[in-house]
Design a protein around this motif. Structure first.
Motif, PDB file in Angstrom:
ATOM      1  N   UNK A  80       0.808  -1.222   0.000  1.00  0.00           N
ATOM      2  CA  UNK A  80       0.000   0.000   0.000  1.00  0.00           C
ATOM      3  C   UNK A  80       0.842   1.272   0.000  1.00  0.00           C
ATOM      4  N   UNK A  81       2.060   1.170   0.498  1.00  0.00           N
ATOM      5  CA  UNK A  81       2.875   2.387   0.588  1.00  0.00           C
ATOM      6  C   UNK A  81       4.282   2.216   0.023  1.00  0.00           C
ATOM      7  N   UNK A  82       4.572   1.040  -0.558  1.00  0.00           N
ATOM      8  CA  UNK A  82       5.870   0.811  -1.192  1.00  0.00           C
ATOM      9  C   UNK A  82       5.621   0.426  -2.639  1.00  0.00           C
ATOM     10  N   UNK A  83       6.344   1.020  -3.552  1.00  0.00           N
ATOM     11  CA  UNK A  83       6.200   0.685  -4.958  1.00  0.00           C
ATOM     12  C   UNK A  83       7.570   0.534  -5.605  1.00  0.00           C
ATOM     13  N   UNK A  84       7.592  -0.208  -6.683  1.00  0.00           N
ATOM     14  CA  UNK A  84       8.841  -0.453  -7.390  1.00  0.00           C
ATOM     15  C   UNK A  84       9.347   0.831  -8.027  1.00  0.00           C
ATOM     16  N   UNK A  85      10.621   1.101  -7.816  1.00  0.00           N
ATOM     17  CA  UNK A  85      11.199   2.295  -8.401  1.00  0.00           C
ATOM     18  C   UNK A  85      11.197   2.181  -9.919  1.00  0.00           C
ATOM     19  N   UNK A  86      10.655   3.179 -10.542  1.00  0.00           N
ATOM     20  CA  UNK A  86      10.575   3.175 -11.997  1.00  0.00           C
ATOM     21  C   UNK A  86      11.927   3.551 -12.589  1.00  0.00           C
ATOM     22  N   UNK A  87      12.401   2.710 -13.469  1.00  0.00           N
ATOM     23  CA  UNK A  87      13.667   2.979 -14.142  1.00  0.00           C
ATOM     24  C   UNK A  87      13.402   3.588 -15.510  1.00  0.00           C
ATOM     25  N   UNK A  88      14.252   4.488 -15.860  1.00  0.00           N
ATOM     26  CA  UNK A  88      14.122   5.092 -17.175  1.00  0.00           C
ATOM     27  C   UNK A  88      14.452   4.047 -18.252  1.00  0.00           C
ATOM     28  N   UNK A  89      13.509   3.840 -19.122  1.00  0.00           N
ATOM     29  CA  UNK A  89      13.674   2.818 -20.144  1.00  0.00           C
ATOM     30  C   UNK A  89      14.671   3.261 -21.205  1.00  0.00           C
ATOM     31  N   UNK A  90      15.613   2.403 -21.493  1.00  0.00           N
ATOM     32  CA  UNK A  90      16.586   2.666 -22.550  1.00  0.00           C
ATOM     33  C   UNK A  90      16.202   1.785 -23.729  1.00  0.00           C
ATOM     34  N   UNK A  91      15.631   2.394 -24.753  1.00  0.00           N
ATOM     35  CA  UNK A  91      15.073   1.628 -25.866  1.00  0.00           C
ATOM     36  C   UNK A  91      16.145   0.853 -26.621  1.00  0.00           C
ATOM     37  N   UNK A  92      17.361   1.339 -26.604  1.00  0.00           N
ATOM     38  CA  UNK A  92      18.420   0.694 -27.380  1.00  0.00           C
ATOM     39  C   UNK A  92      19.165  -0.386 -26.598  1.00  0.00           C
ATOM     40  N   UNK A  93      18.840  -0.543 -25.314  1.00  0.00           N
ATOM     41  CA  UNK A  93      19.613  -1.462 -24.484  1.00  0.00           C
ATOM     42  C   UNK A  93      19.488  -2.903 -24.964  1.00  0.00           C
ATOM     43  N   UNK A  94      18.281  -3.294 -25.357  1.00  0.00           N
ATOM     44  CA  UNK A  94      18.048  -4.677 -25.746  1.00  0.00           C
ATOM     45  C   UNK A  94      18.747  -5.031 -27.057  1.00  0.00           C
ATOM     46  N   UNK A  95      18.576  -4.190 -28.067  1.00  0.00           N
ATOM     47  CA  UNK A  95      19.203  -4.476 -29.359  1.00  0.00           C
ATOM     48  C   UNK A  95      20.722  -4.352 -29.254  1.00  0.00           C
ATOM     49  N   UNK A  96      21.199  -3.462 -28.386  1.00  0.00           N
ATOM     50  CA  UNK A  96      22.640  -3.344 -28.160  1.00  0.00           C
ATOM     51  C   UNK A  96      23.193  -4.630 -27.556  1.00  0.00           C
ATOM     52  N   UNK A  97      22.505  -5.164 -26.540  1.00  0.00           N
ATOM     53  CA  UNK A  97      22.970  -6.391 -25.890  1.00  0.00           C
ATOM     54  C   UNK A  97      22.983  -7.564 -26.863  1.00  0.00           C
ATOM     55  N   UNK A  98      21.987  -7.600 -27.752  1.00  0.00           N
ATOM     56  CA  UNK A  98      21.918  -8.693 -28.712  1.00  0.00           C
ATOM     57  C   UNK A  98      23.051  -8.612 -29.726  1.00  0.00           C
ATOM     58  N   UNK A  99      23.281  -7.420 -30.270  1.00  0.00           N
ATOM     59  CA  UNK A  99      24.368  -7.257 -31.241  1.00  0.00           C
ATOM     60  C   UNK A  99      25.731  -7.452 -30.584  1.00  0.00           C
ATOM     61  N   UNK A 100      25.819  -7.149 -29.301  1.00  0.00           N
ATOM     62  CA  UNK A 100      27.085  -7.326 -28.605  1.00  0.00           C
ATOM     63  C   UNK A 100      27.487  -8.801 -28.535  1.00  0.00           C
ATOM     64  N   UNK A 101      26.497  -9.678 -28.545  1.00  0.00           N
ATOM     65  CA  UNK A 101      26.764 -11.110 -28.435  1.00  0.00           C
ATOM     66  C   UNK A 101      27.117 -11.752 -29.779  1.00  0.00           C
ATOM     67  N   UNK A 102      26.834 -11.061 -30.884  1.00  0.00           N
ATOM     68  CA  UNK A 102      26.986 -11.648 -32.213  1.00  0.00           C
ATOM     69  C   UNK A 102      28.406 -12.108 -32.557  1.00  0.00           C
ATOM     70  N   UNK A 103      29.462 -11.403 -32.170  1.00  0.00           N
ATOM     71  CA  UNK A 103      30.806 -11.861 -32.561  1.00  0.00           C
ATOM     72  C   UNK A 103      31.101 -13.299 -32.167  1.00  0.00           C
ATOM     73  N   UNK A 104      30.676 -13.708 -30.980  1.00  0.00           N
ATOM     74  CA  UNK A 104      30.911 -15.098 -30.571  1.00  0.00           C
ATOM     75  C   UNK A 104      30.180 -16.053 -31.493  1.00  0.00           C
ATOM     76  N   UNK A 105      28.942 -15.721 -31.857  1.00  0.00           N
ATOM     77  CA  UNK A 105      28.179 -16.576 -32.759  1.00  0.00           C
ATOM     78  C   UNK A 105      28.781 -16.630 -34.147  1.00  0.00           C
ATOM     79  N   UNK A 106      29.192 -15.479 -34.651  1.00  0.00           N
ATOM     80  CA  UNK A 106      29.779 -15.432 -35.997  1.00  0.00           C
ATOM     81  C   UNK A 106      31.054 -16.261 -36.055  1.00  0.00           C
ATOM     82  N   UNK A 107      31.927 -16.079 -35.067  1.00  0.00           N
ATOM     83  CA  UNK A 107      33.208 -16.781 -35.087  1.00  0.00           C
ATOM     84  C   UNK A 107      33.023 -18.289 -34.939  1.00  0.00           C
TER      85      UNK A 107
END
Length: 393
Positions: free
Chosen positions: A172-199
């Motif tokens: 009733x008096x505690x709520x989850x702190x809202x984080x500022x959404x970073x729209x590019x974070x997800x696609x950045x993390x995915x592309x960051x992993x690609x070199x291992x897959x490519x190699x």
């Protein structure tokens, strides 16, 4: 064209390792691109506890009702040995026994002038080194002492218990702190992993094929035939390039297609795609250097050098170059070593693209360092080819 077609026929012999690496990488990419809804409500942890009420008074019943609302109560009658086993194997997190006379003694506390601790009236067994036990006891202590204070002020037991349960409801008096959404974070993390897959995919599929063509018997047959070595090498390069481009295109599509709609076909996306293809080119040149070494092809019952090379280079480049661990978390010495890998410059460029709004001119240096790595490997490969060729002669 004959060598080009034969290239893919030989590659079928290594389809199992290629399929395994491809399945692992594609599965990981799909998991990374699957959206997960963040928690929006705060909930307290619930644990399984065993409560035995030997008093059956109004106070004890209210206490059991409170514990049932906060945790999962285990039912049944158990021996002391069984209770110890359940505590040891974490089937239950705490054993609470409400002794006879608990209600009467609790009522006396509400009439006393001192600040006695109400939870001392209970008999509890738990692992005091674990935080969940402290958490459960704090809840019991807070409830009993709050009920005691309410009853001292003239509130009935039922109303006091209801008020305590309502007061201890943190939602009733505690709520989850809202984080500022970073729209590019997800696609950045995915592309960051690609070199291992490519190699890993390219090396597992292409490396053993090229090395099989470089076997002395096959190479000598080609030399004495009417088929020129230059044409043979060009066909092998075209075969490697075909596989490399195909792998990169597939991984780029998987990394881009889900939950990234607004970011597709934007400048950062185009630069990220270019980054993957430049990395692929540098890795292909690294492949040419490795295939120039007299490593040989694995035979049945012998160790497979291709798997060793794929795993060692794939993992070491990924850890040192910021593929698995973000560059900001790498130590200065590790980062300096990582600068000798194309993964490092790929990761630096990718971070500039998505987080710093970099243009092509800003990341051209990172692209150039990847290509420089590839050209160095290609030059070394040519030297190795000449050296080992002269020695065989």
């Amino acid at each position: 064209m004959q060598i080009f077609k034969t290239f893919f026929k030989v590659m079928r012999q290594y389809k199992i390792s290629l399929a395994i690496y491809s399945a692992i990488i594609i599965f990981m990419l799909l998991m990374m691109t699957t959206g997960q809804k963040p928690d929006e409500e705060v909930t307290l942890n619930k644990y399984t506890i065993l409560v035995v009420d030997n008093d059956n008074s109004e106070v004890s019943k209210e206490l059991v009702k409170f514990l049932d609302s906060k945790h999962n109560l285990k039912e049944g009658t158990y021996s002391d040995e069984q209770i110890k086993d359940m505590l040891y194997y974490l089937t239950i997190r705490e054993y609470i026994e409400i002794p006879e006379g608990f209600g009467e003694n609790f009522t006396k506390l509400t009439e006393a002038s001192d600040e006695s601790i109400a939870d001392s009236l209970l008999e509890t067994t738990y692992d005091d080194s674990m935080p969940y036990a402290i958490f459960i006891n704090m809840q019991i202590n807070q409830y009993l002492n709050s009920v005691k204070d309410y009853m001292k002020s003239g509130v009935s037991l039922t109303d006091a218990s209801s008020k305590c349960i309502d007061t201890m409801d943190t939602s009733k008096f505690v709520e989850m702190q809202k984080k500022e959404a970073v729209t590019s974070e997800k696609i950045y993390s995915t592309f960051q992993y690609l070199p291992f897959g490519i190699m890993t995919i390219i090396f597992s599929g292409v490396l053993p094929v090229v090395m099989s063509f470089n076997e002395s018997e096959k190479k000598n047959r080609t030399i004495i035939s009417s088929y020129k070595m230059t044409s043979r090498n060009i066909s092998l390069v075209l075969g490697c390039a075909t596989i490399a481009v195909l792998v990169t295109v597939i991984l780029d599509i998987i990394a881009s297609y889900r939950n990234n709609g607004p970011l597709l076909f934007t400048t950062p996306w185009y630069l990220s795609i270019a980054n993957t293809f430049i990395y692929t080119l540098s890795i292909t040149m690294l492949l040419s250097m490795i295939t120039s070494l007299p490593l040989g092809v694995a035979k049945k019952g012998s160790a497979n050098p291709n798997s060793y090379i794929t795993c060692i280079l794939g993992l070491s480049f990924s850890f040192l170059g910021g593929t698995f661990v973000d560059l900001s978390l790498l130590g200065d010495k590790v980062a300096k070593v990582g600068q000798f890998t194309p993964n490092y410059w790929y990761s630096v460029g990718l971070k500039q693209i998505w987080y710093e709004g970099a243009t092509f001119n800003d990341v051209a240096g990172n692209f150039g360092m990847q290509l420089l790595f590839g050209l160095v490997c290609l030059s070394i490969g040519l030297v190795f080819t000449r050296f080992f060729g002269d020695n065989k002669a």
